[in-house]
Design a protein around this motif. Structure first.
Motif, mmCIF file in Angstrom:
data_model
loop_
_atom_site.group_PDB
_atom_site.id
_atom_site.type_symbol
_atom_site.label_atom_id
_atom_site.label_comp_id
_atom_site.label_asym_id
_atom_site.label_seq_id
_atom_site.Cartn_x
_atom_site.Cartn_y
_atom_site.Cartn_z
ATOM 1 N N GLU A 162 0.828 -1.210 0.000
ATOM 2 C CA GLU A 162 0.000 0.000 0.000
ATOM 3 C C GLU A 162 0.862 1.259 0.000
ATOM 4 O OE1 GLU A 162 -2.281 -0.693 3.486
ATOM 5 O OE2 GLU A 162 -0.687 -0.106 4.848
ATOM 6 N N LYS A 163 0.292 2.335 -0.575
ATOM 7 C CA LYS A 163 1.028 3.600 -0.646
ATOM 8 C C LYS A 163 0.964 4.329 0.679
ATOM 9 C CE LYS A 163 0.352 4.492 -5.552
ATOM 10 N NZ LYS A 163 -1.042 4.384 -6.003
ATOM 11 N N SER A 164 -0.225 4.341 1.275
ATOM 12 C CA SER A 164 -0.389 5.021 2.557
ATOM 13 C C SER A 164 -0.706 3.981 3.634
ATOM 14 C CB SER A 164 -1.532 6.025 2.457
ATOM 15 O OG SER A 164 -2.092 6.249 3.717
ATOM 16 N N HIS A 165 -0.057 4.130 4.786
ATOM 17 C CA HIS A 165 -0.301 3.172 5.864
ATOM 18 C C HIS A 165 -1.333 3.670 6.867
ATOM 19 C CE1 HIS A 165 2.854 0.774 4.310
ATOM 20 N NE2 HIS A 165 3.838 1.575 4.668
ATOM 21 N N VAL A 166 -1.979 4.792 6.554
ATOM 22 C CA VAL A 166 -2.900 5.389 7.524
ATOM 23 C C VAL A 166 -3.967 4.389 7.974
ATOM 24 C CG1 VAL A 166 -4.651 7.182 7.871
ATOM 25 C CG2 VAL A 166 -2.555 7.713 6.645
ATOM 26 N N SER A 167 -4.614 3.737 6.993
ATOM 27 C CA SER A 167 -5.707 2.828 7.330
ATOM 28 C C SER A 167 -5.218 1.631 8.138
ATOM 29 C CB SER A 167 -6.391 2.370 6.046
ATOM 30 O OG SER A 167 -7.421 1.482 6.333
ATOM 31 N N SER A 168 -4.167 0.943 7.664
ATOM 32 C CA SER A 168 -3.657 -0.247 8.368
ATOM 33 C C SER A 168 -3.283 0.067 9.802
ATOM 34 C CB SER A 168 -2.396 -0.795 7.707
ATOM 35 O OG SER A 168 -2.589 -0.994 6.364
ATOM 36 N N ILE A 169 -2.498 1.148 9.951
ATOM 37 C CA ILE A 169 -1.992 1.461 11.286
ATOM 38 C C ILE A 169 -3.141 1.898 12.208
ATOM 39 C CG2 ILE A 169 -0.498 3.030 12.588
ATOM 40 C CD1 ILE A 169 1.492 2.839 10.261
ATOM 41 N N SER A 170 -4.073 2.701 11.669
ATOM 42 C CA SER A 170 -5.232 3.056 12.509
ATOM 43 C C SER A 170 -5.984 1.814 12.932
ATOM 44 C CB SER A 170 -6.234 3.955 11.795
ATOM 45 O OG SER A 170 -5.657 4.749 10.850
ATOM 46 N N GLY A 171 -6.145 0.880 12.003
ATOM 47 C CA GLY A 171 -6.877 -0.341 12.327
ATOM 48 C C GLY A 171 -6.277 -1.049 13.527
ATOM 49 N N VAL A 172 -4.963 -1.217 13.513
ATOM 50 C CA VAL A 172 -4.297 -1.923 14.614
ATOM 51 C C VAL A 172 -4.386 -1.113 15.913
ATOM 52 C CG1 VAL A 172 -2.075 -2.755 15.468
ATOM 53 C CG2 VAL A 172 -2.727 -3.175 13.099
ATOM 54 N N LEU A 173 -4.021 0.153 15.851
ATOM 55 C CA LEU A 173 -3.956 0.960 17.070
ATOM 56 C C LEU A 173 -5.342 1.177 17.694
ATOM 57 C CD1 LEU A 173 -1.242 3.637 16.214
ATOM 58 C CD2 LEU A 173 -1.008 1.472 17.448
ATOM 59 N N ILE A 174 -6.327 1.503 16.860
ATOM 60 C CA ILE A 174 -7.670 1.760 17.397
ATOM 61 C C ILE A 174 -8.255 0.481 18.002
ATOM 62 C CG2 ILE A 174 -10.043 2.381 16.764
ATOM 63 C CD1 ILE A 174 -8.897 4.420 14.824
ATOM 64 N N THR A 175 -7.998 -0.665 17.357
ATOM 65 C CA THR A 175 -8.529 -1.915 17.904
ATOM 66 C C THR A 175 -7.917 -2.212 19.271
ATOM 67 O OG1 THR A 175 -8.620 -2.715 15.626
ATOM 68 C CG2 THR A 175 -9.085 -4.304 17.351
ATOM 69 N N ILE A 176 -6.598 -2.032 19.387
ATOM 70 C CA ILE A 176 -5.946 -2.287 20.678
ATOM 71 C C ILE A 176 -6.508 -1.335 21.744
ATOM 72 C CG2 ILE A 176 -3.758 -2.182 21.945
ATOM 73 C CD1 ILE A 176 -2.347 -3.042 19.361
ATOM 74 N N ALA A 177 -6.617 -0.072 21.388
ATOM 75 C CA ALA A 177 -7.125 0.914 22.349
ATOM 76 C C ALA A 177 -8.554 0.570 22.768
ATOM 77 C CB ALA A 177 -7.066 2.314 21.746
ATOM 78 N N SER A 178 -9.408 0.186 21.796
ATOM 79 C CA SER A 178 -10.797 -0.146 22.120
ATOM 80 C C SER A 178 -10.876 -1.391 22.995
ATOM 81 C CB SER A 178 -11.617 -0.391 20.858
ATOM 82 O OG SER A 178 -11.478 0.662 19.965
ATOM 83 N N LEU A 179 -10.050 -2.364 22.681
ATOM 84 C CA LEU A 179 -10.054 -3.604 23.465
ATOM 85 C C LEU A 179 -9.707 -3.299 24.921
ATOM 86 C CD1 LEU A 179 -10.208 -6.707 23.668
ATOM 87 C CD2 LEU A 179 -7.861 -6.827 22.876
ATOM 88 N N LEU A 180 -8.695 -2.456 25.117
ATOM 89 C CA LEU A 180 -8.288 -2.104 26.479
ATOM 90 C C LEU A 180 -9.365 -1.256 27.161
ATOM 91 C CD1 LEU A 180 -4.516 -1.249 25.863
ATOM 92 C CD2 LEU A 180 -5.468 -3.318 26.917
#
Lengths: 117, 231
Positions: free
Chosen positions: B182-200
């Motif tokens: 992918e050209k931009s990692h915005v979506s992938s990285i948000s997906g991982v970080l937001i999921t971890i934050a929501s889980l916690l």
């Protein structure tokens, strides 16, 4: 619960589950008569979401892992790192999955034996 | 006929990881229902009709409690919520597929969504047909696993346990492939970080719902900002 009540429960779950998959098609699928174009926001959202969902599903797989107690999630962590390394090296999905799953079971076995002693 | 064969074979190859994943997960699920005291008919029927792993586990548990149709409905909608976002991402790909559309929508599980979305179909093949075969095969694998788990019951015990890591490995590999190209990692990285934050923040029951709502909010914010910059 009687058998009839069980069947009703299963039917409700089946319809509701299908509904969660169908509702976007119902709302956005065929906007009014003749016009079949999606709104730019929904189309953009559909393009934006998949990479985020991939990341979400990876985290989702780890939701039951205890990182602070027991085996500290070591089997999952080690096997994931091995999977990533193998995949970066060889780029073969089949090989990565095979090596990853085998290493997970080996590490898991090792941690399990460790606990029993 | 020959063309169909090619598409079937391609689908079979692409769905191979799901075969191992679903048969082992399905076994675990069938076994779970067996241990709750159900005949093998129950996991098989539920795998056929509901066809959604996480929903089925929860419903299996509710079947041994008091009859509460409203709760069944609510829980299914909460657990199945994420699937609406798979559908949003598939509106274009599945939109004009005729009668197959119903099957493709019905079979929109985590794994089938990911495989159908990321598989690049060779030019000489029809994408709709490949997607349909992958959907049908995945459904079959899940039903087979659930049936076997319920039928074989206690004979199997927990010998298949560690094999379900294949599903985790599949998601890791596909996420990695996505990340590398992918050209931009915005979506992938948000997906991982937001999921971890929501889980916690909100725990296992609701974190996917919260994650997806936050992702939509993020996308809304990004488009607004882009519109402003263009002005």
């Amino acid at each position: 619960m009687t058998v009839v009540q069980q069947i009703v429960s299963i039917a409700i779950a089946a319809v509701a589950n299908f509904f969660t998959r169908y509702i976007p098609f119902l709302i956005f699928g065929r906007q009014k008569t003749g016009k079949e174009e999606l709104s730019p926001f929904i189309e953009g959202l559909g393009n934006f979401l998949p990479p985020a969902i991939m990341g979400m599903l990876v985290v989702y797989c780890f939701r039951n892992v205890h990182f602070l107690s027991g085996d500290f999630g070591l089997p999952e962590i080690i096997a994931s790192i091995i999977t990533i390394l193998v995949h970066l090296r060889k780029r073969s999905m089949c090989l990565s999955l095979l090596v990853g799953t085998i290493s997970y079971n080996c590490v898991g076995e090792f941690c399990f034996l460790d606990k029993e002693e | 006929m020959k063309k169909l064969d090619g598409e079937f074979r391609f689908a079979l190859e692409k769905s191979m990881p799901v075969l191992f994943g679903y048969v082992t997960l399905g076994l675990g699920y069938g076994l779970y229902m067996h241990n709750l005291g159900f005949s093998f008919w129950y996991p098989t029927l539920m795998a056929l009709t509901i066809y959604g792993g996480s929903v089925e586990f929860v419903i299996a548990n509710m079947l041994v409690q008091h009859f509460n149709p409203f709760n069944v409905l609510l829980i299914t909608l909460v657990v199945g919520f994420r699937q609406s976002f798979y559908a949003i991402s598939m509106l274009k790909q599945y939109g004009h597929t005729g009668w197959r559309k119903w099957l493709l929508i019905f079979g929109l599980t985590d794994e089938t969504f990911v495989i159908n979305h990321y598989t690049k179909v060779p030019q000489e093949m029809s994408q709709v047909k490949v997607n349909t075969w992958i959907t049908l095969l995945d459904w079959g694998y899940w039903v087979l696993g659930a049936f076997l788990g319920g039928f074989l019951g206690s004979i199997l015990q927990l010998q298949v346990k560690g094999l379900d890591f294949v599903m985790t490995a599949l998601f890791i590999v596909l996420a990695l492939d996505q990340f590398l190209q992918e050209k931009s990692h915005v979506s992938s990285i948000s997906g991982v970080l937001i999921t971890i934050a929501s889980l916690l923040a909100v725990g296992k029951t609701y974190f996917l719902v919260v994650t997806l709502l936050l992702l939509v909010a993020e996308y809304y914010y990004l488009t607004k900002r882009r519109a402003k910059e263009e002005k």
